[in-house]
Design a protein around this motif. Structure first.
Motif, mmCIF file in Angstrom:
data_model
loop_
_atom_site.group_PDB
_atom_site.id
_atom_site.type_symbol
_atom_site.label_atom_id
_atom_site.label_comp_id
_atom_site.label_asym_id
_atom_site.label_seq_id
_atom_site.Cartn_x
_atom_site.Cartn_y
_atom_site.Cartn_z
ATOM 1 N N HIS A 27 54.882 72.364 -24.266
ATOM 2 C CA HIS A 27 53.935 72.345 -24.857
ATOM 3 C C HIS A 27 52.723 72.936 -24.713
ATOM 4 O O HIS A 27 52.357 73.639 -25.719
ATOM 5 N N LYS A 28 52.898 73.739 -23.560
ATOM 6 C CA LYS A 28 51.385 73.901 -23.434
ATOM 7 C C LYS A 28 51.399 75.923 -23.867
ATOM 8 O O LYS A 28 50.666 75.890 -24.168
ATOM 9 N N ARG A 29 52.611 76.250 -23.444
ATOM 10 C CA ARG A 29 52.806 77.803 -23.662
ATOM 11 C C ARG A 29 52.807 77.887 -25.922
ATOM 12 O O ARG A 29 52.321 78.607 -26.020
ATOM 13 N N ILE A 30 53.223 76.319 -26.322
ATOM 14 C CA ILE A 30 53.796 76.093 -27.693
ATOM 15 C C ILE A 30 51.961 76.564 -28.395
ATOM 16 O O ILE A 30 51.281 77.234 -29.407
ATOM 17 N N ALA A 31 51.060 75.959 -27.221
ATOM 18 C CA ALA A 31 49.696 75.128 -28.054
ATOM 19 C C ALA A 31 49.156 76.849 -28.087
ATOM 20 O O ALA A 31 48.099 77.443 -28.677
ATOM 21 N N LEU A 32 49.373 77.812 -26.699
ATOM 22 C CA LEU A 32 48.709 78.789 -27.117
ATOM 23 C C LEU A 32 48.975 79.745 -28.077
ATOM 24 O O LEU A 32 48.345 80.848 -28.554
ATOM 25 N N LEU A 33 50.759 79.890 -28.349
ATOM 26 C CA LEU A 33 50.984 80.502 -29.411
ATOM 27 C C LEU A 33 50.569 80.212 -30.486
ATOM 28 O O LEU A 33 50.152 81.445 -31.287
ATOM 29 N N ILE A 92 46.473 73.544 -31.797
ATOM 30 C CA ILE A 92 46.744 73.282 -30.577
ATOM 31 C C ILE A 92 46.634 72.986 -29.191
ATOM 32 O O ILE A 92 47.157 72.611 -28.471
ATOM 33 N N PHE A 93 45.333 72.039 -29.895
ATOM 34 C CA PHE A 93 44.159 71.540 -28.405
ATOM 35 C C PHE A 93 45.125 69.932 -28.427
ATOM 36 O O PHE A 93 45.586 68.568 -27.152
ATOM 37 N N GLY A 94 45.919 69.641 -29.525
ATOM 38 C CA GLY A 94 46.623 68.399 -29.739
ATOM 39 C C GLY A 94 47.760 68.518 -28.858
ATOM 40 O O GLY A 94 48.756 67.584 -27.485
ATOM 41 N N ASN A 95 48.783 69.668 -28.696
ATOM 42 C CA ASN A 95 50.048 70.291 -28.314
ATOM 43 C C ASN A 95 49.581 70.491 -26.609
ATOM 44 O O ASN A 95 50.040 70.184 -25.920
ATOM 45 N N PHE A 96 48.329 70.629 -26.423
ATOM 46 C CA PHE A 96 48.178 71.766 -24.892
ATOM 47 C C PHE A 96 47.251 70.005 -24.101
ATOM 48 O O PHE A 96 47.718 69.510 -23.595
ATOM 49 N N PHE A 97 46.653 69.143 -25.333
ATOM 50 C CA PHE A 97 46.076 68.349 -24.183
ATOM 51 C C PHE A 97 46.837 66.771 -24.332
ATOM 52 O O PHE A 97 46.715 65.412 -23.271
ATOM 53 N N THR A 173 54.876 68.149 -36.526
ATOM 54 C CA THR A 173 54.243 67.801 -35.274
ATOM 55 C C THR A 173 53.018 67.114 -35.957
ATOM 56 O O THR A 173 53.237 66.369 -34.323
ATOM 57 N N GLY A 174 52.939 65.548 -36.799
ATOM 58 C CA GLY A 174 52.866 65.049 -37.025
ATOM 59 C C GLY A 174 53.785 63.661 -36.209
ATOM 60 O O GLY A 174 53.132 62.691 -35.222
ATOM 61 N N LEU A 175 54.613 63.722 -37.055
ATOM 62 C CA LEU A 175 56.092 63.311 -36.474
ATOM 63 C C LEU A 175 55.869 63.205 -34.870
ATOM 64 O O LEU A 175 56.214 62.163 -34.291
ATOM 65 N N ASN A 176 56.244 64.590 -34.546
ATOM 66 C CA ASN A 176 56.451 64.753 -32.653
ATOM 67 C C ASN A 176 55.315 63.820 -32.115
ATOM 68 O O ASN A 176 55.026 63.145 -31.168
ATOM 69 N N PHE A 177 53.963 64.226 -32.651
ATOM 70 C CA PHE A 177 52.853 63.202 -32.009
ATOM 71 C C PHE A 177 52.717 61.446 -31.731
ATOM 72 O O PHE A 177 52.261 60.762 -31.535
#
Ligand SMILES: [Cu+2]
Lengths: 542, 97
Positions: A27-33, A92-97, A173-177
């Motif tokens: 998830h952190k790398r995807i966030a940076l992508l 970005i920040f949702g995925n990372f954090f 993304t919404g579903l995943n979260f």
């Protein structure tokens, strides 16, 4: 796991090569992508905005013709809405954090997460293809209003399909979260132990999941009408153009909460950390996120006060719109109450936060002006509206995003930026922003319509002020970005917890290890913003 | 994760009667649109009511909502309610125009 040693493997070092990035499930790398892609499109959008301001520096044709101006503001809108601001904070920040803040090692569906990014790239590519294919980019405005969008020869079909694909990226993304928040919280983290950024993401995800399909269908209906001549929106073939506006805004009003809610979540993180005290009204802020998301579904008609909607419907939508002010105000009051008598440290993230509160308040209160039926009849489709939504979207979400970037930069890269340059950059950005957008309120009240490349001579002065503002803003932006790039390349090593935050991301190393936590995260029973000495001792001893 | 791992074996009888009721409801929709077309908005209302019933049947039996905890039924209910409110608000425009 020996967490005393310095030589651990962080997520940057875990794997190398381009494939380890574009096919990553971390998830952190995807966030940076997302970060790199979204920021690139942001800069393209800014460039288009600067060109528009340049055209408006004087009445008459300055640097482009009317059609090109129409295409420029459409592309500016499509890029800024669909490619920048909707994915910006959650993706970005949702995925990372999000996973780190709730104490887990990844989102619930890492593969789906990667698919979301690829869909984003596919949609973005399609949006950019409109530039070079056929009659050029759409000239309808980002709203694609029918019947013009059905009749124009520009690349509307392609632009609409791009938005359709981007919508799917957002839904996934919404579903995943949602699933992540429900299922993967670390055992001790109850709902009301979650950080407020998580709450904001949760509310946002529900909007992404439930509202985005509506725009998907609507955009497909445009394609059906353009390609197969089905009479849906064009009155010439038996359609109803106002139906299009209903369907469009049923999504697009909730969508503005996709844009602002996560930003409010960031503010709720930065403020307690900077004030070194627990947030005031934790539950009120958490619930108000859900309330905004909920009420936001029923106010779409305020975009249609002058399009021929029935009188009773207009009155109902105007009243419902005013309801949104309540949960928004709850947040603003609680933030200021948290700062009151806190031991405040004025760091760069806090500066962005204070700018957010100021600019969001201006944007929010002018929102009440345009939401009031009688006033809106006069200022609908004037520059007042443009000023209003730029204050909310850029002055709000944009500034919160840069605040987040400065807040979490040392965590993501383990390095620190030059704080003096960051503050100077912020100041210029802040001044530039207000010089650029405040004149729009004046112009709007004077009666200057939006979406024209030309204007009457009496509007010249304020337009020139605004254009000069755009240059100041661009200067600030360049300073901020270069400062961050410099920090990335040769910044000094940052401490694990430079601001003294207490949410879980400050318990992991910087940059975080591949699986985030080497040991069970320590959750306070007194909520996520526990600044007590006991809790700090507990973390230290672990 | 436990509740996901339980295997629900549904009888042929239940599947088949669900199927039959869906077919009957479909025939009803067609019938209403053919024979009741002159009733105007009443036709639309009837068609919508039938469609809603079908959606509930599919969700409840085919999609196994009936085995799921209450919270899922509640969530689906909220989403349906949301849709109904969309419709009502939109119709407020069309009826009073
Ligand atoms: Cu709106």
């Amino acid at each position: 796991m020996s967490d005393t040693s310095n030589n651990y493997v962080n997520f940057f070092q875990a794997k190398k090569g381009i494939k380890s990035w574009i096919f990553t499930l971390d998830h952190k790398r995807i966030a940076l992508l997302y970060l790199y892609a979204v920021m690139s499109f942001f800069l393209v959008g800014v460039l288009l905005g600067l060109l528009m301001r340049l055209e408006l520096i004087a009445p008459g044709e300055t640097i482009m013709k009317a059609t090109m101006y129409n295409q420029t503001f459409t592309l500016h809108g499509v890029i800024m809405i669909f490619l920048f601001i909707i994915p910006s904070v959650p993706a970005i920040f949702g995925n990372f954090f999000l996973p780190i803040m709730i104490g887990t090692d990844d989102v619930a569906f890492p593969r789906l997460n990667l698919l979301s990014w690829w869909l984003y790239i596919a949609g973005a590519t399609l949006a950019l293809l409109t530039l070079v294919v056929g009659e050029g980019p759409a000239d309808t405005g980002w709203t694609f209003y029918a019947p013009y969008s059905v009749q124009t020869g520009t690349n509307v079909t392609m632009a609409v399909m791009a938005a359709f694909i981007l919508g799917f990226s957002s839904i996934l993304t919404g579903l995943n979260f949602i699933v992540t928040i429900h299922r993967l919280r670390t055992p001790k983290m109850k709902w009301f132990n979650m950080p407020l950024f998580t709450w904001a993401l949760y509310a946002t995800s529900w909007i992404q999941l439930l509202a985005t399909p509506v725009i998907g269908i609507t955009l497909l209906m445009i394609v059906a009408e353009r390609v197969f001549g089905v009479g849906l929106f064009d009155p010439a073939i038996g359609g109803d153009p106002i139906l299009y506006q209903h369907l469009f805004w049923i999504y697009s009003h909730p969508a503005v909460y996709i844009m602002i809610l996560p930003a409010m979540g960031i503010i709720s993180e930065i403020i307690p950390t900077a004030a070194h005290r627990t947030i005031f009204g934790y539950k009120a802020i958490a619930i108000s996120s859900l309330a905004i998301a909920f009420v936001g579904y029923f106010v779409w008609g305020h975009h249609m006060f002058t399009s021929g909607m029935s009188g009773p419907a207009r009155i109902i939508f105007s009243i419902l719109t005013f309801l949104v002010a309540i949960p928004s105000a709850i947040k603003v009051f609680n933030w200021t109450a948290t700062l009151y008598k806190g031991s405040i440290e004025i760091n760069t993230p806090l500066l962005y936060t204070l700018a957010f509160i100021f600019q969001f308040s201006v944007g929010g209160l002018t929102g009440l002006v345009v939401g009031a039926l009688a006033a809106d009849v006069h200022i609908h489709d004037t520059y007042f509206v443009v000023g209003h939504f730029h204050y909310v979207m850029f002055g709000g979400t944009g500034f919160a995003m840069f605040g987040a970037l400065h807040y979490w930069f040392p965590k993501i890269w383990g390095k620190m930026y030059n704080t003096l340059v960051a503050k100077v950059g912020f100041t210029i950005l802040f001044i530039g922003f207000n010089v650029l957008y405040f004149p729009m309120f004046v112009l709007g009240l004077l009666g200057m319509p939006r979406r024209y490349y030309d204007y009457l001579p009496e509007f010249t002065l304020w337009n020139q002020v605004s254009t000069v503002g755009s240059w100041i803003l661009a200067t600030g932006l360049i300073i901020v970005i270069i400062n961050l790039i410099n920090a990335y390349r040769k910044g000094a090593k940052a401490p694990v917890n430079p601001w003294g935050g207490v949410t879980l991301e400050w318990q992991v190393k910087s940059p975080p290890p591949l699986h985030n936590f080497d040991r069970m995260p320590i959750v306070s029973e007194d909520g996520p913003y526990d600044f007590s000495e006991e809790y700090k001792q507990k973390i230290k001893q672990a | 994760m436990k509740e996901n791992e339980i295997q629900h074996i549904t009888s042929f009888r239940e599947h088949f009667s669900t199927y039959v009721s869906l077919v009957i409801l479909t025939i009803m929709t067609v019938a209403v649109s053919v024979f009741g077309a002159d009733l105007l908005s009443l036709t639309v209302l009837t068609a919508m009511a039938i469609a809603t019933t079908k959606a509930v049947v599919v969700g409840y039996y085919f999609m196994h909502l009936k085995y799921d905890p209450m919270i899922y039924r509640l969530l689906v209910g909220i989403v349906m309610l949301l849709f109904v409110v969309f419709m009502i608000l939109t119709i407020f425009d069309y009826v009073f125009r």
